[in-house]
Design an enzyme around this catalytic site. Structure first.
Site, PDB file in Angstrom:
ATOM      1  N   ASP A  79       0.841  -1.203   0.000  1.00  0.00           N
ATOM      2  CA  ASP A  79       0.000   0.000   0.000  1.00  0.00           C
ATOM      3  C   ASP A  79       0.878   1.255   0.000  1.00  0.00           C
ATOM      4  O   ASP A  79       0.592   2.237  -0.691  1.00  0.00           O
ATOM      5  CB  ASP A  79      -0.918  -0.007   1.231  1.00  0.00           C
ATOM      6  CG  ASP A  79      -1.656  -1.328   1.362  1.00  0.00           C
ATOM      7  OD1 ASP A  79      -2.469  -1.631   0.479  1.00  0.00           O
ATOM      8  OD2 ASP A  79      -1.394  -2.074   2.318  1.00  0.00           O
ATOM      9  N   HIS A 138      -4.624  -3.603   6.261  1.00  0.00           N
ATOM     10  CA  HIS A 138      -4.407  -3.815   4.821  1.00  0.00           C
ATOM     11  C   HIS A 138      -5.751  -4.245   4.242  1.00  0.00           C
ATOM     12  O   HIS A 138      -6.014  -5.420   4.004  1.00  0.00           O
ATOM     13  CB  HIS A 138      -3.336  -4.889   4.595  1.00  0.00           C
ATOM     14  CG  HIS A 138      -3.176  -5.260   3.143  1.00  0.00           C
ATOM     15  ND1 HIS A 138      -2.793  -4.367   2.180  1.00  0.00           N
ATOM     16  CD2 HIS A 138      -3.379  -6.440   2.491  1.00  0.00           C
ATOM     17  CE1 HIS A 138      -2.773  -4.970   1.006  1.00  0.00           C
ATOM     18  NE2 HIS A 138      -3.125  -6.228   1.161  1.00  0.00           N
TER      19      HIS A 138
HETATM   20  N1  LIG Z   1      -0.566  -8.350   2.106  1.00  0.00           N
HETATM   21  C1  LIG Z   1      -0.484  -8.121   0.797  1.00  0.00           C
HETATM   22  O1  LIG Z   1      -0.148  -7.012   0.374  1.00  0.00           O
HETATM   23  C2  LIG Z   1      -0.789  -9.221  -0.211  1.00  0.00           C
HETATM   24  C3  LIG Z   1      -0.442  -9.057  -1.558  1.00  0.00           C
HETATM   25  C4  LIG Z   1      -0.712 -10.095  -2.470  1.00  0.00           C
HETATM   26  C5  LIG Z   1      -1.316 -11.264  -2.029  1.00  0.00           C
HETATM   27  N2  LIG Z   1      -1.661 -11.369  -0.724  1.00  0.00           N
HETATM   28  C6  LIG Z   1      -2.268 -12.584  -0.197  1.00  0.00           C
HETATM   29  O2  LIG Z   1      -1.304 -13.627  -0.252  1.00  0.00           O
HETATM   30  C7  LIG Z   1      -1.980 -14.902  -0.324  1.00  0.00           C
HETATM   31  C8  LIG Z   1      -1.448 -15.706  -1.490  1.00  0.00           C
HETATM   32  O3  LIG Z   1      -1.845 -15.099  -2.703  1.00  0.00           O
HETATM   33  P1  LIG Z   1      -1.474 -15.756  -4.115  1.00  0.00           P
HETATM   34  O4  LIG Z   1      -1.982 -14.836  -5.150  1.00  0.00           O
HETATM   35  O5  LIG Z   1      -0.015 -16.152  -4.106  1.00  0.00           O
HETATM   36  O6  LIG Z   1      -2.393 -17.060  -4.039  1.00  0.00           O
HETATM   37  P2  LIG Z   1      -2.199 -18.461  -4.837  1.00  0.00           P
HETATM   38  O7  LIG Z   1      -3.533 -19.150  -4.793  1.00  0.00           O
HETATM   39  O8  LIG Z   1      -1.521 -18.223  -6.148  1.00  0.00           O
HETATM   40  O9  LIG Z   1      -1.172 -19.238  -3.937  1.00  0.00           O
HETATM   41  C9  LIG Z   1      -1.514 -19.655  -2.634  1.00  0.00           C
HETATM   42  C10 LIG Z   1      -0.571 -20.785  -2.265  1.00  0.00           C
HETATM   43  O10 LIG Z   1      -0.843 -21.119  -0.900  1.00  0.00           O
HETATM   44  C11 LIG Z   1      -0.674 -22.519  -0.791  1.00  0.00           C
HETATM   45  N3  LIG Z   1      -1.352 -22.995   0.421  1.00  0.00           N
HETATM   46  C12 LIG Z   1      -2.670 -23.295   0.583  1.00  0.00           C
HETATM   47  N4  LIG Z   1      -2.881 -23.757   1.838  1.00  0.00           N
HETATM   48  C13 LIG Z   1      -1.703 -23.723   2.476  1.00  0.00           C
HETATM   49  C14 LIG Z   1      -1.287 -24.080   3.795  1.00  0.00           C
HETATM   50  N5  LIG Z   1      -2.153 -24.570   4.693  1.00  0.00           N
HETATM   51  N6  LIG Z   1       0.009 -23.897   4.116  1.00  0.00           N
HETATM   52  C15 LIG Z   1       0.880 -23.401   3.222  1.00  0.00           C
HETATM   53  N7  LIG Z   1       0.548 -23.069   1.944  1.00  0.00           N
HETATM   54  C16 LIG Z   1      -0.725 -23.219   1.587  1.00  0.00           C
HETATM   55  C17 LIG Z   1      -1.303 -23.059  -2.065  1.00  0.00           C
HETATM   56  O11 LIG Z   1      -0.823 -24.353  -2.339  1.00  0.00           O
HETATM   57  C18 LIG Z   1      -0.798 -22.059  -3.097  1.00  0.00           C
HETATM   58  O12 LIG Z   1       0.459 -22.447  -3.638  1.00  0.00           O
HETATM   59  C19 LIG Z   1      -3.467 -14.572  -0.443  1.00  0.00           C
HETATM   60  O13 LIG Z   1      -4.070 -14.639   0.835  1.00  0.00           O
HETATM   61  C20 LIG Z   1      -3.457 -13.150  -0.965  1.00  0.00           C
HETATM   62  O14 LIG Z   1      -4.660 -12.484  -0.662  1.00  0.00           O
HETATM   63  C21 LIG Z   1      -1.394 -10.383   0.188  1.00  0.00           C
HETATM   64  O1  LIG Z   2      -6.141  -7.339  -2.888  1.00  0.00           O
HETATM   65  C1  LIG Z   2      -5.848  -8.502  -2.614  1.00  0.00           C
HETATM   66  O2  LIG Z   2      -6.691  -9.328  -2.239  1.00  0.00           O
HETATM   67  C2  LIG Z   2      -4.414  -8.951  -2.776  1.00  0.00           C
HETATM   68  C3  LIG Z   2      -3.468  -8.043  -2.065  1.00  0.00           C
HETATM   69  O3  LIG Z   2      -3.805  -7.881  -0.717  1.00  0.00           O
HETATM   70  C4  LIG Z   2      -3.319  -6.687  -2.731  1.00  0.00           C
HETATM   71  O4  LIG Z   2      -3.452  -5.673  -2.058  1.00  0.00           O
HETATM   72  O5  LIG Z   2      -3.028  -6.657  -3.938  1.00  0.00           O
END
Ligand SMILES: NC(=O)c1ccc[n+]([C@@H]2O[C@H](COP(=O)([O-])OP(=O)(O)OC[C@H]3O[C@@H](n4cnc5c(N)ncnc54)[C@H](O)[C@@H]3O)[C@@H](O)[C@H]2O)c1
Ligand SMILES: O=C(O)C[C@H](O)C(=O)O
Length: 281
Positions: free
Chosen positions: A108, A136
């Site tokens: 952010d 967030h």
């Molecule tokens: N805070 C932020 O700024 C931010 C930014 C981007 C994504 N995210 C979050 O990060 C997370 C992942 O996003 P993504 O786009 O990589 O999703 P994705 O679906 O591409 O990948 C998620 C991964 O988590 C794994 N997984 C599922 N259950 C699990 C467990 N119990 N233990 C360990 N691994 C497990 C899955 O196998 C998969 O590889 C989501 O919750 C998303 O909202 C947060």
């Molecule tokens: O928005 C989402 O769910 C993914 C991540 O937290 C983001 O801010 O891009």
């Protein structure tokens, strides 16, 4: 990113990758944990809608960290809802100081900096001290009141550089609040490279500290600073030295900011209560 990608991304100096689904192997004596594995939201969802699906992952990871990681481990929670997942992770790792847990709001912060840099036609690195307060989520408060931009050879307040208070108190804030949803609408997937970059920025700040006169934002346990509810993982401006963060104190907060900081605090308290009861099931 899969293991092959990590090894082959040449910008990362990667010595080795151990692929495992055994927490005793994954967390053994680690110094840093990037907790990314969790379900991402789909179009139309808020991040807190993931709580039921994801919070138990962070309970289990907290327990595994407690058992296997170094007590000095620094834990960054990325999986959403990141602030509350970080709180739960720390709660289930009682032998690790809770100051070692943080939630990512750096994405952010980077988004806010890039909006302002784009408006002013300057590099992102010339915008500093943007603050992300709170969660967030779409209630976060991206605050430019204390931010500066390097324009014509000097650092000037962003409000003076932009000269458009209506934008700074309106569209700027909603753009940053809704950026994650805009990425999902465009890609049909969550942000990936920008999130990975933000996670690296976050950990780099922890390891290398913040330069004099700079602060960064991260979700950390509230000590009640700025009249925020103690014990929730609230994003604050922090300075970092010797791998320890300190909340920047005594910044003036006007009525506009106060209202927004309270809205996001209320959401964090609701999420905390829901998460604690979900973990007791
Ligand atoms: N805070 C932020 O700024 C931010 C930014 C981007 C994504 N995210 C979050 O990060 C997370 C992942 O996003 P993504 O786009 O990589 O999703 P994705 O679906 O591409 O990948 C998620 C991964 O988590 C794994 N997984 C599922 N259950 C699990 C467990 N119990 N233990 C360990 N691994 C497990 C899955 O196998 C998969 O590889 C989501 O919750 C998303 O909202 C947060
Ligand atoms: O928005 C989402 O769910 C993914 C991540 O937290 C983001 O801010 O891009």
């Amino acid at each position: 990113m899969g293991c092959y990608d990590v090894v082959e991304v040449v910008v990362v100096e990667c010595l080795d990758v151990v692929a495992t689904d055994d927490p005793a192997v994954a967390f053994k004596d680690i110094d840093a944990a990037f907790l990314v594995g969790a379900m991402p939201r789909k179009e139309g969802m808020e991040r807190k809608d993931l709580l039921a699906a994801n919070v138990k992952i962070f309970k289990a990871q907290g327990q595994a960290l407690d058992q296997h990681a170094k007590k000095t481990v620094k834990v960054l929670v990325v999986g959403n809802p990141a602030n509350t997942n970080a709180l739960i992770c720390a709660k289930y790792a009682p032998s690790i100081p809770r100051e070692n847990f943080s939630a990512m709001t750096r994405l952010d912060q980077n988004r806010a900096q890039s909006q302002i840099a784009g408006k002013l036609g300057i590099p992102v690195s010339d915008v500093k001290n943007v603050i992300i307060w709170g969660n967030h989520s779409s209630t976060q408060f991206p605050d430019l009141r204390h931010a500066t931009a390097h324009v014509n050879g000097q650092d000037v307040p962003v409000y003076d550089a932009i000269k458009d208070d209506a934008y700074l108190k309106g569209d700027f804030i909603t753009t940053v609040q809704k950026r994650g949803a805009a990425v999902i609408a465009a890609r049909k997937l969550s942000s990936a490279m920008s999130a990975a970059k933000a996670a690296c920025d976050h950990m780099k700040s922890i390891w290398q500290g913040t330069p004099d006169g700079h602060f960064v934002s991260m979700g950390v346990f509230s000590d009640g600073s700025y009249n925020t509810p103690e014990g929730v993982m609230y994003s604050f401006p922090v300075t970092i030295q010797d791998q320890k963060w300190t909340i920047v104190k005594d910044l003036p907060i006007d009525d506009f900011a106060r209202e927004k900081m309270d809205i996001t605090a209320k959401e964090l308290c609701e999420e905390r209560d829901d998460a604690i009861s979900a973990c007791q099931d």
